[in-house]
Design a protein around this motif. Structure first.
Motif, PDB file in Angstrom:
ATOM      1  N   LYS A 115       0.852  -1.187   0.000  1.00  0.00           N
ATOM      2  CA  LYS A 115       0.000   0.000   0.000  1.00  0.00           C
ATOM      3  C   LYS A 115       0.884   1.231   0.000  1.00  0.00           C
ATOM      4  O   LYS A 115       1.921   1.275   0.668  1.00  0.00           O
ATOM      5  CB  LYS A 115      -0.899  -0.004   1.236  1.00  0.00           C
ATOM      6  N   ARG A 133      -3.410  -3.108  -9.735  1.00  0.00           N
ATOM      7  CA  ARG A 133      -3.488  -1.774  -9.124  1.00  0.00           C
ATOM      8  C   ARG A 133      -4.928  -1.599  -8.640  1.00  0.00           C
ATOM      9  O   ARG A 133      -5.869  -1.721  -9.440  1.00  0.00           O
ATOM     10  CB  ARG A 133      -3.145  -0.709 -10.158  1.00  0.00           C
ATOM     11  N   ILE A 134      -5.085  -1.340  -7.346  1.00  0.00           N
ATOM     12  CA  ILE A 134      -6.410  -1.233  -6.758  1.00  0.00           C
ATOM     13  C   ILE A 134      -6.578   0.175  -6.181  1.00  0.00           C
ATOM     14  O   ILE A 134      -5.809   0.592  -5.317  1.00  0.00           O
ATOM     15  CB  ILE A 134      -6.613  -2.306  -5.672  1.00  0.00           C
ATOM     16  N   VAL A 135      -7.589   0.881  -6.714  1.00  0.00           N
ATOM     17  CA  VAL A 135      -7.854   2.263  -6.290  1.00  0.00           C
ATOM     18  C   VAL A 135      -9.347   2.457  -6.097  1.00  0.00           C
ATOM     19  O   VAL A 135     -10.158   1.724  -6.645  1.00  0.00           O
ATOM     20  CB  VAL A 135      -7.325   3.285  -7.318  1.00  0.00           C
ATOM     21  N   ARG A 136      -9.679   3.480  -5.335  1.00  0.00           N
ATOM     22  CA  ARG A 136     -11.105   3.836  -5.144  1.00  0.00           C
ATOM     23  C   ARG A 136     -11.662   4.445  -6.389  1.00  0.00           C
ATOM     24  O   ARG A 136     -11.053   5.066  -7.153  1.00  0.00           O
ATOM     25  CB  ARG A 136     -11.246   4.842  -4.010  1.00  0.00           C
ATOM     26  N   ALA A 196     -13.886  -0.234  -5.005  1.00  0.00           N
ATOM     27  CA  ALA A 196     -12.562  -0.073  -5.625  1.00  0.00           C
ATOM     28  C   ALA A 196     -12.554  -0.616  -7.054  1.00  0.00           C
ATOM     29  O   ALA A 196     -13.410  -1.414  -7.436  1.00  0.00           O
ATOM     30  CB  ALA A 196     -11.505  -0.789  -4.783  1.00  0.00           C
ATOM     31  N   ASP A 207      -3.485   6.073  -0.997  1.00  0.00           N
ATOM     32  CA  ASP A 207      -4.818   5.479  -1.130  1.00  0.00           C
ATOM     33  C   ASP A 207      -4.875   4.424  -2.223  1.00  0.00           C
ATOM     34  O   ASP A 207      -5.914   4.216  -2.847  1.00  0.00           O
ATOM     35  CB  ASP A 207      -5.853   6.576  -1.440  1.00  0.00           C
ATOM     36  N   GLU A 208      -3.768   3.770  -2.453  1.00  0.00           N
ATOM     37  CA  GLU A 208      -3.694   2.781  -3.527  1.00  0.00           C
ATOM     38  C   GLU A 208      -2.985   1.534  -3.021  1.00  0.00           C
ATOM     39  O   GLU A 208      -2.071   1.616  -2.206  1.00  0.00           O
ATOM     40  CB  GLU A 208      -2.920   3.393  -4.699  1.00  0.00           C
ATOM     41  N   TRP A 209      -3.434   0.388  -3.517  1.00  0.00           N
ATOM     42  CA  TRP A 209      -2.803  -0.893  -3.205  1.00  0.00           C
ATOM     43  C   TRP A 209      -2.288  -1.507  -4.490  1.00  0.00           C
ATOM     44  O   TRP A 209      -2.849  -1.304  -5.564  1.00  0.00           O
ATOM     45  CB  TRP A 209      -3.809  -1.868  -2.586  1.00  0.00           C
ATOM     46  N   ARG A 210      -1.258  -2.301  -4.384  1.00  0.00           N
ATOM     47  CA  ARG A 210      -0.787  -3.112  -5.497  1.00  0.00           C
ATOM     48  C   ARG A 210      -0.617  -4.536  -4.991  1.00  0.00           C
ATOM     49  O   ARG A 210      -0.096  -4.775  -3.906  1.00  0.00           O
ATOM     50  CB  ARG A 210       0.548  -2.604  -6.046  1.00  0.00           C
TER      51      ARG A 210
END
Length: 109
Positions: free
Chosen positions: A37, A106-109, A69, A40-43
């Motif tokens: 993380k 790539r995980i974002v809101r 997301a 505000d983003e996860w990979r």
């Protein structure tokens, strides 16, 4: 291309922000996962360490990832629908892996 991908991910790979780990539903333990993380983003970095393809691998995301997301598969120009498991209260998605393939999500809101 490899150098560009590494530079794109340096902030995430070196991040010391705490986050839960993604896990896969693949029972033979051939799909390896690393979750990071940054802001505000996860990979989620995944790799099939087996020469055999796997057509249906679920990736269960950490509980802190919001239900709304978006999941982008980096360097592959595609997105994957995010699903929510009411019973477990977690988000997940399903993807396929060729032998020795890797995916960066790539995980974002």
């Amino acid at each position: 291309d490899v150098n560009r991908e590494i530079l794109d991910n340096v902030d995430f790979l070196c991040s010391d922000e705490l986050c839960g780990a993604a896990i896969t539903t693949e029972t033979e333990n051939y799909i390896r996962c690393l979750t990071r993380k940054f802001g505000d983003e996860w990979r989620v970095y995944t790799a099939n360490v087996n020469p055999h393809p796997n057509a249906k691998v679920g990736v269960i995301l950490p509980p802190e990832i919001p239900q709304d997301a978006k999941v982008e598969v980096m360097y592959e120009n595609r997105t994957i629908p995010l699903k929510f498991d009411q019973k477990r209260g977690v988000c997940f998605f399903v993807d396929a892996y060729a032998g020795f393939a890797r995916h960066v999500y790539r995980i974002v809101r």
